[in-house]
Design a protein around this motif. Structure first.
Motif, short mmCIF file in Angstrom:
data_model
loop_
_atom_site.label_atom_id
_atom_site.label_comp_id
_atom_site.label_asym_id
_atom_site.label_seq_id
_atom_site.Cartn_x
_atom_site.Cartn_y
_atom_site.Cartn_z
N ALA A 33 72.74 41.69 10.17
CA ALA A 33 71.73 40.18 10.81
C ALA A 33 71.65 39.83 12.28
O ALA A 33 72.60 40.42 12.96
CB ALA A 33 73.40 39.35 10.65
N GLY A 34 70.24 39.19 11.98
CA GLY A 34 70.01 38.78 14.24
C GLY A 34 68.84 40.57 14.36
O GLY A 34 69.24 40.11 15.25
N GLY A 93 73.47 46.16 15.12
CA GLY A 93 73.69 45.10 15.92
C GLY A 93 74.69 44.29 15.97
O GLY A 93 75.16 42.98 16.15
N GLU A 102 75.12 49.44 18.18
CA GLU A 102 75.04 48.34 18.80
C GLU A 102 74.42 49.39 20.28
O GLU A 102 74.84 50.82 20.91
CB GLU A 102 76.74 47.48 19.14
CG GLU A 102 76.18 46.82 20.75
CD GLU A 102 75.23 45.74 20.31
OE1 GLU A 102 74.96 44.85 19.30
OE2 GLU A 102 73.40 45.41 20.78
N ALA A 103 72.90 48.71 21.05
CA ALA A 103 72.66 49.16 21.75
C ALA A 103 72.50 48.79 23.11
O ALA A 103 72.24 49.66 24.11
CB ALA A 103 70.99 49.44 21.75
N ASN A 104 72.58 47.52 22.89
CA ASN A 104 73.18 46.83 24.71
C ASN A 104 74.65 47.06 25.16
O ASN A 104 75.31 47.07 24.13
CB ASN A 104 72.92 45.44 24.10
CG ASN A 104 73.27 44.49 25.56
OD1 ASN A 104 74.28 44.83 26.65
ND2 ASN A 104 72.46 43.57 25.56
N ILE A 156 70.59 39.20 23.85
CA ILE A 156 70.81 39.64 23.02
C ILE A 156 70.00 40.44 22.26
O ILE A 156 70.15 39.87 21.20
CB ILE A 156 71.75 38.73 22.33
CG1 ILE A 156 71.90 37.80 21.96
CG2 ILE A 156 73.54 39.30 23.55
CD1 ILE A 156 73.12 36.77 21.00
N GLY A 157 68.73 40.66 22.60
CA GLY A 157 68.31 41.13 22.06
C GLY A 157 68.16 42.04 21.43
O GLY A 157 68.52 43.03 21.39
N HIS A 200 81.36 39.54 13.47
CA HIS A 200 81.01 40.03 12.24
C HIS A 200 81.66 40.94 11.77
O HIS A 200 82.90 41.13 10.68
CB HIS A 200 79.71 40.14 12.06
CG HIS A 200 78.66 38.73 11.97
ND1 HIS A 200 77.18 38.27 12.43
CD2 HIS A 200 79.24 37.52 12.23
CE1 HIS A 200 77.36 37.42 12.24
NE2 HIS A 200 77.98 36.80 12.63
N ASN A 247 70.76 53.24 19.43
CA ASN A 247 69.50 52.42 19.14
C ASN A 247 69.78 53.13 17.76
O ASN A 247 69.62 54.34 17.05
CB ASN A 247 68.27 53.39 19.45
CG ASN A 247 67.61 52.22 19.22
OD1 ASN A 247 67.38 51.43 18.23
ND2 ASN A 247 66.19 52.29 19.84
N PHE A 248 69.62 51.97 16.64
CA PHE A 248 69.83 52.00 15.39
C PHE A 248 68.42 53.03 14.80
O PHE A 248 69.10 53.17 13.69
CB PHE A 248 70.51 51.38 14.57
CG PHE A 248 70.13 50.03 14.53
CD1 PHE A 248 68.99 49.91 13.64
CD2 PHE A 248 70.96 48.74 15.22
CE1 PHE A 248 68.54 48.44 13.93
CE2 PHE A 248 69.78 47.38 15.49
CZ PHE A 248 68.65 47.04 14.30
N LEU A 298 77.02 42.70 17.90
CA LEU A 298 76.92 41.96 19.33
C LEU A 298 77.81 41.82 20.81
O LEU A 298 78.29 42.67 21.31
CB LEU A 298 76.57 40.29 18.88
CG LEU A 298 76.87 39.39 20.03
CD1 LEU A 298 75.47 39.85 21.30
CD2 LEU A 298 76.00 37.94 19.46
#
Ligand SMILES: C[S@@+](CC[C@H](N)C(=O)[O-])C[C@H]1O[C@@H](n2cnc3c(N)ncnc32)[C@H](O)[C@@H]1O
Length: 259
Positions: free
Chosen positions: A133-134, A66, A88-90, A210-211, A72, A115-116, A68
């Motif tokens: 993270a997150g 993720g 990253e899925a989004n 960003i969920g 990072h 999707n991880f 974002l």
């Protein structure tokens, strides 16, 4: 003045600002030196803490879950990681990550769209460090995923929200607003509570959402996180404990014992 044929064309000379403007008003992170968002994810103390506890990441292979907008990822690559695989899925976030890669010349990072969770459950690949993270509190089966994370690396950095019934009792307005029930599950012979949670709005309508991938998620308790690490043979350091409008949270740096 000559008219531009349509909004898809850029009339000005090339610039990083024009690239950032492709997602005008939609950036969460503060991109160094560029007008964007305001969250300092490209200079994040939590990630620096993890890098320090890892003994640095120079020459290391890192899995990031993720990313974002790649803040990072940027830090990990700048700290010398030889390969950062970031999943990253989004789709909007993924495209922003590719722009960040281009803008900051990230050459040793790979962004992948997907999707991880199903990937992690299947993969036999291992990394020097996994950065999650997150993301844990956005999943519907977090313990199974944390177990898979432990298989994927000897060092794990986890930042997550969790349930702590002393800091956020069931009578707390945050708990009452979001949580819809508690289930009892089992991990390696030990039972643990899973606190089910539901997004109240349709998350797809917000370009800054960003969920997680699914509308139902679940939070675990802090002790469950520590138990899963222990069951996988990790020792854990905890920092950055906080309790904000979403709920309690902390950083966990886990290191496989004897490695
Ligand atoms: C709250 S943000 C955290 C971003 C960043 N890691 C940080 O700590 O600031 C969660 C990110 O993980 C992504 N994400 C959530 N669930 C995912 C999944 N199952 N697979 C891939 N990406 C996911 C979201 O799209 C978003 O970019």
């Amino acid at each position: 003045m000559e008219l531009v044929v349509n909004d898809l064309y850029e009339d000005r000379a090339p610039s990083p600002e024009a690239v950032v403007a492709l997602f005008d008003g939609q950036w969460v992170s503060a991109l160094p030196g560029l007008p964007s968002g305001d969250v300092p994810l490209f200079g994040d103390d939590r990630i620096q803490w993890a890098i320090d506890l890892a003994g640095g990441v120079a020459g290391k292979r890192v899995l990031e879950l993720g990313p974002l907008e790649g803040g990072h990822t940027f830090m990990l690559e700048r700290a010398g990681a030889v390969d950062v695989r970031a999943i990253e899925a989004n789709t909007l976030c993924y495209l922003k990550c590719l722009l960040v890669q281009q803008l900051f010349g990230l050459k040793r990072s790979r962004f992948e769209l997907g999707n991880f969770v199903p990937w992690l459950l299947e993969t036999e690949e291992t990394y020097d460090l996994v950065v999650a993270a997150g993301v844990l509190y956005h999943l519907s089966d977090p313990v199974t995923v944390l177990d898979a994370i432990c298989r994927a690396g000897d060092q794990v950095y986890l930042w997550t929200h969790y349930v702590d019934l002393e800091l956020m009792p069931v009578t707390d307005r945050r708990y009452k607003r979001w949580f819809v029930g508690v289930e009892e599950h089992e991990h390696r012979g030990r039972t643990y509570p899973l606190h089910r949670r539901a997004y109240k709005r349709n998350p797809t309508s917000d370009p800054k959402f960003i969920g997680g991938v699914h509308t139902t998620t679940a939070w675990v308790e802090k002790q469950t996180i520590l138990d899963v690490f222990e069951a996988n043979g990790f020792e854990v350091e905890v920092a950055h404990e906080a309790n904000n409008h979403s709920g309690p949270s902390a950083s966990f740096f886990a290191r496989k014992k004897g490695v």
